[in-house]
Write a protein that holds these residues in place. Structure first.
Motif, PDB file in Angstrom:
ATOM      1  N   GLN A  47      21.598  96.387  32.737  1.00 39.07           N
ATOM      2  CA  GLN A  47      21.188  95.239  33.554  1.00 39.07           C
ATOM      3  C   GLN A  47      22.332  94.799  34.452  1.00 39.07           C
ATOM      4  O   GLN A  47      23.502  94.892  34.078  1.00 39.07           O
ATOM      5  CB  GLN A  47      20.765  94.075  32.663  1.00 39.07           C
ATOM      6  CG  GLN A  47      19.444  94.309  31.984  1.00 39.07           C
ATOM      7  CD  GLN A  47      18.905  93.028  31.363  1.00 39.07           C
ATOM      8  OE1 GLN A  47      19.655  92.193  30.887  1.00 39.07           O
ATOM      9  NE2 GLN A  47      17.598  92.879  31.368  1.00 39.07           N
ATOM     10  N   THR A  48      21.958  94.290  35.623  1.00 36.70           N
ATOM     11  CA  THR A  48      22.963  93.726  36.515  1.00 36.70           C
ATOM     12  C   THR A  48      23.357  92.353  35.996  1.00 36.70           C
ATOM     13  O   THR A  48      22.663  91.763  35.157  1.00 36.70           O
ATOM     14  CB  THR A  48      22.416  93.576  37.952  1.00 36.70           C
ATOM     15  OG1 THR A  48      21.337  92.628  37.932  1.00 36.70           O
ATOM     16  CG2 THR A  48      21.942  94.904  38.514  1.00 36.70           C
ATOM     17  N   THR A  49      24.450  91.831  36.503  1.00 36.45           N
ATOM     18  CA  THR A  49      24.874  90.489  36.122  1.00 36.45           C
ATOM     19  C   THR A  49      23.780  89.482  36.457  1.00 36.45           C
ATOM     20  O   THR A  49      23.477  88.600  35.658  1.00 36.45           O
ATOM     21  CB  THR A  49      26.188  90.122  36.826  1.00 36.45           C
ATOM     22  OG1 THR A  49      27.175  91.087  36.472  1.00 36.45           O
ATOM     23  CG2 THR A  49      26.652  88.730  36.436  1.00 36.45           C
ATOM     24  N   GLU A  94      21.121  89.532  33.866  1.00 34.84           N
ATOM     25  CA  GLU A  94      21.591  88.888  32.636  1.00 34.84           C
ATOM     26  C   GLU A  94      21.570  87.366  32.767  1.00 34.84           C
ATOM     27  O   GLU A  94      21.119  86.664  31.870  1.00 34.84           O
ATOM     28  CB  GLU A  94      23.022  89.342  32.304  1.00 34.84           C
ATOM     29  CG  GLU A  94      23.168  90.809  31.995  1.00 34.84           C
ATOM     30  CD  GLU A  94      22.908  91.134  30.539  1.00 34.84           C
ATOM     31  OE1 GLU A  94      22.931  90.217  29.699  1.00 34.84           O
ATOM     32  OE2 GLU A  94      22.696  92.312  30.252  1.00 34.84           O
ATOM     33  N   PRO A  98      29.809  92.187  33.124  1.00 31.97           N
ATOM     34  CA  PRO A  98      30.484  93.032  34.112  1.00 31.97           C
ATOM     35  C   PRO A  98      30.402  92.381  35.490  1.00 31.97           C
ATOM     36  O   PRO A  98      29.506  91.593  35.773  1.00 31.97           O
ATOM     37  CB  PRO A  98      29.667  94.319  34.071  1.00 31.97           C
ATOM     38  CG  PRO A  98      28.298  93.879  33.638  1.00 31.97           C
ATOM     39  CD  PRO A  98      28.527  92.713  32.709  1.00 31.97           C
ATOM     40  N   ARG A  99      31.336  92.700  36.354  1.00 32.31           N
ATOM     41  CA  ARG A  99      31.308  92.176  37.724  1.00 32.31           C
ATOM     42  C   ARG A  99      30.678  93.242  38.603  1.00 32.31           C
ATOM     43  O   ARG A  99      31.309  94.229  38.953  1.00 32.31           O
ATOM     44  CB  ARG A  99      32.745  91.852  38.187  1.00 32.31           C
ATOM     45  CG  ARG A  99      32.789  91.254  39.565  1.00 32.31           C
ATOM     46  CD  ARG A  99      32.234  89.817  39.555  1.00 32.31           C
ATOM     47  NE  ARG A  99      32.137  89.336  40.907  1.00 32.31           N
ATOM     48  CZ  ARG A  99      31.004  88.893  41.450  1.00 32.31           C
ATOM     49  NH1 ARG A  99      29.916  88.821  40.754  1.00 32.31           N
ATOM     50  NH2 ARG A  99      30.979  88.487  42.690  1.00 32.31           N
ATOM     51  N   ASP A 100      29.403  93.092  38.918  1.00 32.26           N
ATOM     52  CA  ASP A 100      28.688  94.106  39.688  1.00 32.26           C
ATOM     53  C   ASP A 100      28.212  93.612  41.053  1.00 32.26           C
ATOM     54  O   ASP A 100      27.468  94.287  41.725  1.00 32.26           O
ATOM     55  CB  ASP A 100      27.510  94.641  38.889  1.00 32.26           C
ATOM     56  CG  ASP A 100      26.482  93.561  38.557  1.00 32.26           C
ATOM     57  OD1 ASP A 100      26.524  92.468  39.148  1.00 32.26           O
ATOM     58  OD2 ASP A 100      25.638  93.810  37.687  1.00 32.26           O
ATOM     59  N   ALA A 101      28.615  92.435  41.451  1.00 29.64           N
ATOM     60  CA  ALA A 101      28.291  91.853  42.766  1.00 29.64           C
ATOM     61  C   ALA A 101      26.818  91.494  42.928  1.00 29.64           C
ATOM     62  O   ALA A 101      26.369  91.277  44.041  1.00 29.64           O
ATOM     63  CB  ALA A 101      28.764  92.764  43.901  1.00 29.64           C
ATOM     64  N   SER A 102      26.038  91.415  41.836  1.00 27.27           N
ATOM     65  CA  SER A 102      24.647  90.988  41.960  1.00 27.27           C
ATOM     66  C   SER A 102      24.543  89.465  42.039  1.00 27.27           C
ATOM     67  O   SER A 102      23.493  88.945  42.400  1.00 27.27           O
ATOM     68  CB  SER A 102      23.806  91.520  40.799  1.00 27.27           C
ATOM     69  OG  SER A 102      24.295  91.048  39.560  1.00 27.27           O
ATOM     70  N   GLN A 106      18.543 101.786  32.055  1.00 27.43           N
ATOM     71  CA  GLN A 106      19.515 101.352  33.045  1.00 27.43           C
ATOM     72  C   GLN A 106      20.173 100.062  32.568  1.00 27.43           C
ATOM     73  O   GLN A 106      19.492  99.168  32.058  1.00 27.43           O
ATOM     74  CB  GLN A 106      18.835 101.076  34.397  1.00 27.43           C
ATOM     75  CG  GLN A 106      18.299 102.312  35.070  1.00 27.43           C
ATOM     76  CD  GLN A 106      19.416 103.080  35.747  1.00 27.43           C
ATOM     77  OE1 GLN A 106      20.574 103.068  35.332  1.00 27.43           O
ATOM     78  NE2 GLN A 106      19.072 103.772  36.803  1.00 27.43           N
TER      79      GLN A 106
END
Length: 158
Positions: free
Chosen positions: A6-8, A11, A41-45, A4
Motif C-alpha cells: 500500500q502507498t502511504t 495507509e 514509507p515515504r512514497d510521495a503519495s 502490492q
C-alpha cells in the motif's frame, strides 16, 4: 500472486476510518493513530504544506490544489473529527470549490479546533483520494512528541 504494498496515502486514508460520503452525525470518524507513523514509507503519495488561514478561512497552497485537481464548482464535504478537519470531494457535498481554487476551512470547522485568522495549519493531502486533512499546529506538536517518544522506546531509551 503477490499483493502490492500500500502507498502511504492508502495507509493514512484507511486509518482515518472515514464514514460514507454523506456522514451521519452519529458516526464520527476515528482519529489517525500516531504510534506507527515512524514506520510508514515515504512514497510521495501524500503531500504536505503549512499554510496561513486568512479571515475567510482560506488557505493558499497552490501545489496541493493543483495536485488535487479541484476545479471551481466541485462539491466538497467537510468532516470534523476530534483532532482534524477532513475536506474531500463528494458528489453531494455541501460546499463548493470557489472560482479561485483554494482550501477553505468553514467557520463551523475552525471554531472547535481553535483555528483563528492568521493561524497556521498543517495540510496533508492525498491527491489520489481527492482529500485534504487539516491539522491545527498543536496537533503537529503532539505528533512530533509522540514520534520521538516512539523512537526512544524503539531504541530502548527512557
Amino acid at each position: 500472486m503477490t499483493r502490492q504494498p500500500q502507498t502511504t496515502a492508502q495507509e493514512v486514508i484507511a486509518s482515518l476510518a472515514l464514514p460514507a460520503a454523506r456522514p451521519a452525525p452519529s458516526q464520527p470518524a476515528s482519529p489517525l493513530p500516531l504510534s506507527g507513523l515512524h514506520q510508514l514509507p515515504r512514497d510521495a503519495s501524500m503531500l504536505y504544506d503549512i499554510g496561513r488561514v486568512d479571515g475567510s478561512g482560506r488557505v493558499a497552497s497552490n501545489d496541493i490544489i493543483n495536485a488535487l485537481r479541484w476545479r471551481p464548482g466541485s462539491r466538497l464535504d467537510v468532516i470534523l473529527t476530534p483532532r482534524t478537519i477532513i475536506i474531500r470531494t463528494a458528489p453531494g457535498g455541501q460546499f463548493r470549490v470557489p472560482p479561485r481554487p483554494c482550501i477553505i476551512i468553514p467557520s463551523h470547522a475552525r471554531r472547535p479546533h481553535g483555528i483563528s485568522p492568521g493561524d497556521h495549519v498543517l495540510i496533508a493531502a492525498a491527491p489520489e483520494f481527492g482529500l485534504v486533512i487539516v491539522y491545527p499546529l498543536s496537533a503537529l506538536d503532539e505528533m512530533i512528541s509522540r514520534y520521538h517518544a516512539a523512537l526512544r522506546e524503539d531504541e530502548g531509551l527512557q
